[in-house]
Each structure stands twice: as C-alpha cells, then as structure tokens.
Enzyme design. Structure first.
Site, PDB file in Angstrom:
ATOM      1  N   TRP A  61     -51.255   7.214 -34.714  1.00 31.54           N
ATOM      2  CA  TRP A  61     -51.153   7.144 -33.527  1.00 31.54           C
ATOM      3  C   TRP A  61     -51.538   9.118 -33.589  1.00 31.54           C
ATOM      4  O   TRP A  61     -51.218   9.920 -33.947  1.00 31.54           O
ATOM      5  CB  TRP A  61     -49.791   7.504 -33.063  1.00 31.54           C
ATOM      6  CG  TRP A  61     -49.351   7.816 -31.737  1.00 31.54           C
ATOM      7  CD1 TRP A  61     -49.623   6.692 -31.131  1.00 31.54           C
ATOM      8  CD2 TRP A  61     -49.266   9.993 -31.303  1.00 31.54           C
ATOM      9  NE1 TRP A  61     -48.969   8.132 -29.636  1.00 31.54           N
ATOM     10  CE2 TRP A  61     -49.363   9.034 -29.572  1.00 31.54           C
ATOM     11  CE3 TRP A  61     -49.427  10.832 -32.022  1.00 31.54           C
ATOM     12  CZ2 TRP A  61     -49.091  10.012 -28.629  1.00 31.54           C
ATOM     13  CZ3 TRP A  61     -49.364  11.241 -30.916  1.00 31.54           C
ATOM     14  CH2 TRP A  61     -48.711  11.223 -29.247  1.00 31.54           C
ATOM     15  N   CYS A 100     -46.542   7.171 -36.644  1.00 27.83           N
ATOM     16  CA  CYS A 100     -47.728   7.221 -37.392  1.00 27.83           C
ATOM     17  C   CYS A 100     -46.764   6.828 -38.654  1.00 27.83           C
ATOM     18  O   CYS A 100     -45.642   6.421 -38.452  1.00 27.83           O
ATOM     19  CB  CYS A 100     -48.515   8.471 -38.399  1.00 27.83           C
ATOM     20  SG  CYS A 100     -49.577   9.125 -36.829  1.00 27.83           S
ATOM     21  N   ASN A 148     -48.428  11.431 -42.067  1.00 25.30           N
ATOM     22  CA  ASN A 148     -47.384  11.681 -40.924  1.00 25.30           C
ATOM     23  C   ASN A 148     -46.779  13.215 -40.480  1.00 25.30           C
ATOM     24  O   ASN A 148     -46.786  13.915 -42.169  1.00 25.30           O
ATOM     25  CB  ASN A 148     -46.285  11.062 -40.679  1.00 25.30           C
ATOM     26  CG  ASN A 148     -47.098   9.546 -41.261  1.00 25.30           C
ATOM     27  OD1 ASN A 148     -47.534   8.817 -40.698  1.00 25.30           O
ATOM     28  ND2 ASN A 148     -45.601   8.600 -41.280  1.00 25.30           N
ATOM     29  N   GLY A 149     -47.569  13.242 -39.020  1.00 23.42           N
ATOM     30  CA  GLY A 149     -47.799  15.054 -38.749  1.00 23.42           C
ATOM     31  C   GLY A 149     -47.849  15.527 -38.198  1.00 23.42           C
ATOM     32  O   GLY A 149     -49.443  15.408 -37.992  1.00 23.42           O
ATOM     33  N   ARG A 170     -45.060   2.496 -35.132  1.00 22.23           N
ATOM     34  CA  ARG A 170     -44.955   3.750 -35.277  1.00 22.23           C
ATOM     35  C   ARG A 170     -46.124   3.919 -34.765  1.00 22.23           C
ATOM     36  O   ARG A 170     -46.681   6.159 -34.873  1.00 22.23           O
ATOM     37  CB  ARG A 170     -44.742   4.430 -36.481  1.00 22.23           C
ATOM     38  CG  ARG A 170     -43.256   3.684 -36.973  1.00 22.23           C
ATOM     39  CD  ARG A 170     -42.811   4.334 -36.109  1.00 22.23           C
ATOM     40  NE  ARG A 170     -42.143   5.648 -36.595  1.00 22.23           N
ATOM     41  CZ  ARG A 170     -40.979   5.870 -37.482  1.00 22.23           C
ATOM     42  NH1 ARG A 170     -40.303   4.919 -37.911  1.00 22.23           N
ATOM     43  NH2 ARG A 170     -41.237   7.013 -37.261  1.00 22.23           N
ATOM     44  N   GLU A 221     -34.389   6.216 -15.756  1.00 27.17           N
ATOM     45  CA  GLU A 221     -34.747   4.927 -16.681  1.00 27.17           C
ATOM     46  C   GLU A 221     -34.943   4.408 -16.131  1.00 27.17           C
ATOM     47  O   GLU A 221     -36.419   3.739 -16.790  1.00 27.17           O
ATOM     48  CB  GLU A 221     -33.137   4.969 -17.142  1.00 27.17           C
ATOM     49  CG  GLU A 221     -32.929   3.690 -18.068  1.00 27.17           C
ATOM     50  CD  GLU A 221     -33.995   3.775 -19.383  1.00 27.17           C
ATOM     51  OE1 GLU A 221     -34.853   4.788 -19.468  1.00 27.17           O
ATOM     52  OE2 GLU A 221     -34.504   2.579 -20.133  1.00 27.17           O
ATOM     53  N   LYS A 256     -39.408   2.965 -17.865  1.00 22.04           N
ATOM     54  CA  LYS A 256     -39.291   1.434 -18.794  1.00 22.04           C
ATOM     55  C   LYS A 256     -40.187   0.644 -17.402  1.00 22.04           C
ATOM     56  O   LYS A 256     -41.025   0.142 -18.416  1.00 22.04           O
ATOM     57  CB  LYS A 256     -37.454   0.233 -18.293  1.00 22.04           C
ATOM     58  CG  LYS A 256     -37.411  -0.849 -20.151  1.00 22.04           C
ATOM     59  CD  LYS A 256     -36.621   0.189 -20.419  1.00 22.04           C
ATOM     60  CE  LYS A 256     -36.775   1.828 -20.968  1.00 22.04           C
ATOM     61  NZ  LYS A 256     -35.923   2.336 -21.813  1.00 22.04           N
ATOM     62  N   GLU A 299     -43.744   2.596 -18.711  1.00 25.14           N
ATOM     63  CA  GLU A 299     -44.208   3.205 -19.814  1.00 25.14           C
ATOM     64  C   GLU A 299     -44.667   1.476 -20.160  1.00 25.14           C
ATOM     65  O   GLU A 299     -45.570   1.644 -21.123  1.00 25.14           O
ATOM     66  CB  GLU A 299     -42.496   2.513 -21.002  1.00 25.14           C
ATOM     67  CG  GLU A 299     -42.385   2.923 -22.405  1.00 25.14           C
ATOM     68  CD  GLU A 299     -41.634   3.203 -22.456  1.00 25.14           C
ATOM     69  OE1 GLU A 299     -41.436   3.823 -23.348  1.00 25.14           O
ATOM     70  OE2 GLU A 299     -39.722   3.083 -21.357  1.00 25.14           O
ATOM     71  N   LYS A 302     -43.267   4.422 -31.552  1.00 23.03           N
ATOM     72  CA  LYS A 302     -41.887   4.468 -31.395  1.00 23.03           C
ATOM     73  C   LYS A 302     -41.692   5.672 -32.577  1.00 23.03           C
ATOM     74  O   LYS A 302     -42.392   6.566 -33.742  1.00 23.03           O
ATOM     75  CB  LYS A 302     -41.582   3.720 -32.356  1.00 23.03           C
ATOM     76  CG  LYS A 302     -40.005   3.000 -32.506  1.00 23.03           C
ATOM     77  CD  LYS A 302     -39.073   2.875 -30.910  1.00 23.03           C
ATOM     78  CE  LYS A 302     -38.095   2.510 -31.278  1.00 23.03           C
ATOM     79  NZ  LYS A 302     -37.308   2.365 -29.683  1.00 23.03           N
ATOM     80  N   HIS A 344     -36.955  13.806   3.044  1.00 18.61           N
ATOM     81  CA  HIS A 344     -36.862  15.654   2.199  1.00 18.61           C
ATOM     82  C   HIS A 344     -39.123  15.078   1.889  1.00 18.61           C
ATOM     83  O   HIS A 344     -39.366  15.788   1.564  1.00 18.61           O
ATOM     84  CB  HIS A 344     -36.620  15.782   1.222  1.00 18.61           C
ATOM     85  CG  HIS A 344     -35.077  16.107   2.232  1.00 18.61           C
ATOM     86  ND1 HIS A 344     -35.106  16.464   3.280  1.00 18.61           N
ATOM     87  CD2 HIS A 344     -34.295  15.707   2.312  1.00 18.61           C
ATOM     88  CE1 HIS A 344     -33.105  16.748   3.628  1.00 18.61           C
ATOM     89  NE2 HIS A 344     -33.643  15.883   3.206  1.00 18.61           N
TER      90      HIS A 344
HETATM   91  C1  F6R Z   1     -38.324   4.840 -23.332  1.00 16.48           C
HETATM   92  C2  F6R Z   1     -37.630   5.717 -24.556  1.00 16.48           C
HETATM   93  C3  F6R Z   1     -38.457   7.125 -25.143  1.00 16.48           C
HETATM   94  C4  F6R Z   1     -37.222   7.884 -26.777  1.00 16.48           C
HETATM   95  C5  F6R Z   1     -37.511   8.844 -26.551  1.00 16.48           C
HETATM   96  C6  F6R Z   1     -36.796   9.639 -27.779  1.00 16.48           C
HETATM   97  O1  F6R Z   1     -37.774   3.731 -23.600  1.00 16.48           O
HETATM   98  O2  F6R Z   1     -38.399   5.088 -26.022  1.00 16.48           O
HETATM   99  O3  F6R Z   1     -37.956   7.885 -24.110  1.00 16.48           O
HETATM  100  O4  F6R Z   1     -35.939   7.173 -25.637  1.00 16.48           O
HETATM  101  O5  F6R Z   1     -39.097   9.316 -26.971  1.00 16.48           O
HETATM  102  O6  F6R Z   1     -36.623   8.611 -28.599  1.00 16.48           O
HETATM  103  P1  F6R Z   1     -35.064   8.983 -29.634  1.00 16.48           P
HETATM  104  O7  F6R Z   1     -34.319   8.153 -28.606  1.00 16.48           O
HETATM  105  O8  F6R Z   1     -35.419   8.143 -30.826  1.00 16.48           O
HETATM  106  O9  F6R Z   1     -34.770  10.233 -29.768  1.00 16.48           O
END
Ligand code: F6R
Length: 614
Positions: free
Chosen positions: A74, A2, A100-101, A27, A484, A488, A491, A609, A507
């Site tokens: 969000w 948000c 936000n929150g 956000r 990872e 990616k 996601e 984000k 297994h």
């Molecule tokens: C994946 C991604 C998320 C962040 C996670 C932690 O591409 O962006 O999995 O890595 O939410 O975020 P931070 O690093 O901001 O604590």
C-alpha cells in the site's frame, strides 16, 4: 497495511509465497513482489504494480529456491510502480528487503547514500535499508541488519535475505507486526496470521525492538535496540484459531460473508458475559473492581474511522445508562492537542486490528501521562491489546474485507456490556439491567431478520448507486449511525456520501437537496420521531428522494407516497440498542450498491485493511 510473507524449508518457496501474498492482499494491493534465493545463493526478484495475480503471471518456472520473502504494498513513499514495489535490493543484487511501516529519516539517508555514489532506483524509504545492510561491515547477517536498523528512525516490520547467507531469513519489528510460524523442517514468517494458518498455528510474535534469525530448523530472537545484539527467550505457542475462518468458502466476497456472520459474531461477544440474575455483565478482562468502576467520573473513547463512529454510539449508551459524561474522539487527532489526562477518566481504545497506529499512539500518550486505558479489540495479542491496562476482546473472528462490518457490530455489543456494568455499579436498576439483557439476547435473531431481506435491500441499493452524491441523516443516537452509513457507502462505492444531523439540514446543506441527491434518513421510534418526520417533509418538498430506515408503526403520513420514497423497517429493541439494528441495513445497502457498480467491495481503491502508518 502492506503484507509480508517469508518461507524457508524443504519446499519450493515461490508458490507458497504467492499463496501467502494472496491471503494478505487486503493489507495492500497496489503492487506485489518476491525474492527467492536459489541453490548456490542466486537471488532472483520479481515485482510489479498491480495485484498478486499479475505477479503470479510473471514468476517464471526457473524461480526455483527454498528460501524467499514476499510483499504486497500500500503505497506510502512513491506511486504504485514496478520500481517502487518491494522487495528492494542493493546495487549488486545480493540483499533483498521487504518492509512495512515508514522510515522517518529516509530522505536524509537517501541523500547520504546518493552523495556516496549509490544509485537509488525507487522513490521508497525501504530501498535505503537494502543498501545499509549491504554496506555494513558486520560478519553476520544479523549484525548487518542490526547496523542498518541503528541508522533508521521510524516503524518497521521487515524481512531480509542475503545471497551470502542463504540458510536464513532475518526479520525485525518496531511498531509493525511480525510473526514467525513453526512448521516441520520449515519455517514461515508473516505480518499477519492470515498468511500462516494454512501451514501452522504454532507461532511466535516478535516484540518491538526484537529481531529473529529464521532457518529451516527453527528461530532465535534478539533485541537489536541495545548496544550489542542481546539474545531473548521466546517460545512459539499454539494459537487458538480456526483456519476455516480465513476462507471465503462459497461466498461471493469476504464482506458479504462477514456481514452474514454478524448474528454468530454477536452471540460470541455476549457469550458468558451476561449476568441475568443481577442484570449486569461480567467483564473480568477489564481488571477493574466495583470500587474502581464507581470511581470513574468520565469516559473518553478513542478510535479511528468506523471504530470512532461506533465509539460515539458507545458514548451515548454509557451516558444514558450509567449517567457518566462520555464522549468519543478521533484517535488520530487526540494526542496532537496535548490532551489533559484525568485520573478519574476511563479511556477506552477501540480497534478491530489492534494495530491502527493512531489509536496505538493515543493509548501510549494516555499511559505516558498516567491515565488508565482499556481496549475493545478484536485481534488477540495485537499491539493495542498488549498496551492497554485491560479490555474486552470482541471475538468477531478474522475480518478480511477492508470495510468493517462484523467487528463493528461486536464493538457496539462490547460497549453495551461496558455501559451495563458501569450503570449497574451506579443507579441503573436491576429491572433496567434485565431489560437490556433481554434486548441484547434478542439481537442475533433480529440482525438475522434484517440480513434476510437482502433482495429487497439490493433493489434499493441499485437506486442509490446511480447518484453521485447522497446524504445520511440522523439525530442523537441516530447520528453516529448516519456517519457510519455514509462512511461505508463512500468507502466501497466511491460515491460522495455525507452524514449530517437531521436538525442541522436547514442550516445549510438543504441547499444541495434535489431530485438527484437522495437522503438515507434514520428515524427510530424514539422521543425525536415527530421532529425527524417533519424534516423528511422538508426534503420531500424539495423533491429529494428518501430512503427511511425506521420502525414498524412509525407514521410517515403522506410521505409514503412521495416519489423516490422507500421505507425499511428494522425490528424494535430497547432504544439504547437501536443504533446497531439501524446500522445493519446501511451496510447491506453499501455492499449492494458497490456490487451493482461492478466494484470490488473487499478491496476498495486507495485503501487497505489496518492503517499502520500515520
Ligand atoms: C471502515 C473501516 C475503517 C476502520 C479504521 C479503524 O469500514 O474499516 O474506518 O474502522 O481504519 O480500524 P481498526 O478498527 O482496525 O482500528
């Protein structure tokens, strides 16, 4: 998660709010809205589900006024509908709130208001705040907001406007960032610097428990978590940011721009921190001297999502180079198992945003129990950075795309620096220290050489994009890379991508391998290469298509001719550094797969984000 913006000054607020919302859209992009106070105090609200561009179409020309607040959402409480979009207002339409929150006691407050005959029009927690402000008997807006906040439990960054107080915006913070930006006869508020830097880089960050009155002339701060409002002293200061770093420029997306920036980001995190003479690193921000570093018996790394996976890469590196037991754990789980905090363990919190609530709460839990935590954090002055005993800033620059790329690379490098230092105060030889430094110095160029193969990787990505389900496999240093890579891919492509240890395939998951389920396999030229190649044969024998990320010279035998096989060679470096070079092509594959599917890689569905809610 948000975004909040606000403006008060001499210009029309609505266009500035829309512009700021566009910059905060990463956000949260379920819905957006704004409230503007017109001359004479008329409060006008526009809000709707969808993107900021949809809101822009709805904001009429008559939306005149030089004071306003806006929000991009969000969804937490209630789906992404027009009614649930912020701002929320009281019944009389005189108060507007963006938030936000999460308010933990929202349901009891909603019940209390409904019992009192208030008609609530949304499913949100935030709406109660607008009613509580409206019902307060305090004479000032600050007093009313403080009254409302004394009734709520939870986290918030919020901004409030009121038709009876048209010369001000009142903002408050508890667990969710709030920044005041100082302009010339105008002031801005925002939850993130990204919304401000175009107008001002002179800013003040509120602390938890603090609120501010913002007028066109300036701002005043108070503590609102005391019995009475209590003035605090807070000066605005210039932040050292380049506004251009927030622009997408010529690039097709932020994610693409951020991937391409990785060689430069890698240089920045290493700059001034390598000591070639003694084969070690300088990390003054850790606030740990050699004796304290030697006394560390264990390292525990905490992060979420990609930060957790890079934490696993970091743990292997620390264990290998410093020979200290090290492991990584999801910060979101950590505090719920009532962890034992050991005095001689170094806790390391990893976070791009420095706001991720699960990581922040883990840090607080450790500190509450007397442990020592250092942070690997990108955003300077963020909550996690402030909460830690010391740390390493990542200098990745602003990361806007939801999927983390350049921040992750700088996290890996920060772990290399930490491992080097922990190793060199122990038994890592100066020759090994120098060997690693030489490896790190080559990295920016090597990362660039992988990125230069964009067209080739885009072709492979197209083939992967058609599959509904994929495996990513690796062993030991390669396993967090596989995690990872799968993260990616899922996601931003919405394909099911699962990471497995190569050794565990037979297994169970081998049952799923077929010509429709490709496997992306990490096969570095290390001590496990032969075993890894043997596992690839088992996949090929079941017609599973393979994409093998490996090193030049690794002999894949007759696999090279297997149907659906593609080989991606990454440059050789020191074995300890391999994981990051293996990671880069996986980012590029995910990006191009999403692009091929016509998806917006910068704003994947359901995500946002910086996860600031539990
Ligand atoms: C994946 C991604 C998320 C962040 C996670 C932690 O591409 O962006 O999995 O890595 O939410 O975020 P931070 O690093 O901001 O604590």
């Amino acid at each position: 998660m948000c975004g909040i913006v606000g403006y008060i000054g001499t210009q029309q607020a609505a266009p500035l709010l829309l512009e700021g919302l566009g910059r905060l859209e990463h956000r949260g992009y379920d819905s957006a809205g704004m409230a503007v106070l017109g001359t004479g105090g008329a409060l006008r609200v526009a809000k709707r589900s969808g993107r900021v561009r949809d809101l822009a179409e709805e904001v009429p020309a008559r939306f005149g006024g030089k004071v306003g607040i806006g929000h991009t959402r969000w969804a937490t409480h209630g789906p992404a509908t027009d009614h649930n979009a912020h701002p929320h207002t009281d019944g009389a339409g005189r108060v507007a709130v963006v938030h936000n929150g999460i308010l933990d006691n929202a349901s009891s407050l909603r019940a209390m208001l409904t019992d009192d005959g208030v008609e609530l029009t949304s499913d949100t927690d935030t709406e109660v705040l607008a009613h509580l402000v409206a019902r307060s008997g305090a004479e000032t807006l600050e007093g009313r907001v403080a009254d409302a906040l004394s009734a709520v439990e939870g986290t918030y960054g919020l901004a409030v406007v009121h038709a009876d107080f048209p010369d001000r915006i009142v903002v408050a913070r508890n667990g969710s960032p709030l920044i005041v930006g100082v302009g010339d006869k105008e002031m801005h508020v925002a939850s993130d610097l990204a919304a401000l830097v175009r107008y001002t880089t002179t800013v003040a960050y509120l602390d938890d428990g603090e609120m501010a009155t913002v007028t066109a002339q300036g701002f005043t701060t108070y503590r609102h978590d005391t019995a009475q409002l209590h003035r605090t002293h807070r000066d605005a200061a210039r932040v050292d940011v380049d506004p251009a770093a927030y622009e997408i420029g010529e690039h097709e997306s932020f994610m693409h721009a951020e991937m391409l920036e990785q060689p430069r980001a890698a240089e920045r995190v290493l700059r001034g921190r390598l000591d070639e003479r003694f084969g070690t690193s300088h990390l003054g921000g850790l606030n740990l001297d050699a004796r304290e570093l030697r006394a560390i018996r264990r390292v525990k790394i905490l992060g979420c999502g990609s930060a957790y996976y890079v934490g696993q890469m970091g743990a292997s590196m620390i264990e290998e180079l410093a020979r200290i037991p090290a492991d990584a754990e999801a910060a979101s789980e950590f505090r719920y198992r009532d962890p034992v905090i050991e005095p001689d363990t170094l806790y390391v919190a990893v976070s791009q945003s420095g706001e991720t609530i699960d990581t922040l709460l883990a840090v607080q839990e450790i500190r509450r129990k007397g442990g020592r935590v250092v942070g690997l954090v990108n955003v300077v002055g963020s909550a996690i950075a402030r909460e830690c005993d010391g740390g390493i800033y990542l200098h990745a620059g602003p990361e806007v795309a939801v999927a983390s790329t350049k921040a992750l690379t700088t996290m890996f490098l920060a772990f290399s620096l930490l491992a080097l230092q922990l190793g060199r105060v122990r038994d890592l030889s100066i020759a090994d220290g120098k060997r690693l430094i030489a490896g790190l110095q080559q990295l920016p160029e090597q990362i660039q050489s992988v990125l230069d193969r964009d067209d080739e990787l885009a072709e492979v990505a197209k083939r992967l994009a058609v599959s509904d389900s994929l495996f990513f496999i690796g062993r030991v240093r390669g396993f967090p890379v596989a995690r990872e890579g799968a993260q990616k891919f899922k996601e931003i492509t919405y394909r099911h991508a699962e990471a497995y240890q190569t050794s565990e395939l037979k297994h169970g998951p081998l049952a799923l391998i077929s010509e429709d389920v490709p496997t992306v396999a990490l096969v570095p030229d290390d001590e496990l290469v032969e075993r890894n190649v043997a596992a690839l044969h088992e996949i090929a024998a079941r017609r599973g298509p393979l994409v093998v990320v490996t090193h030049e010279g690794v002999d894949l035998g007759d696999l090279s001719a297997a149907p659906g096989m593609h080989r991606i060679d990454v440059p050789r470096n020191e074995r300890e550094i391999d994981p990051i070079l293996l990671t880069i092509p996986l980012q590029v594959l995910a990006y191009h797969a999403a692009k091929h599917l016509g998806l917006d890689a910068d704003k994947p569905r359901n995500l946002a984000k910086s996860v600031t809610v539990e």
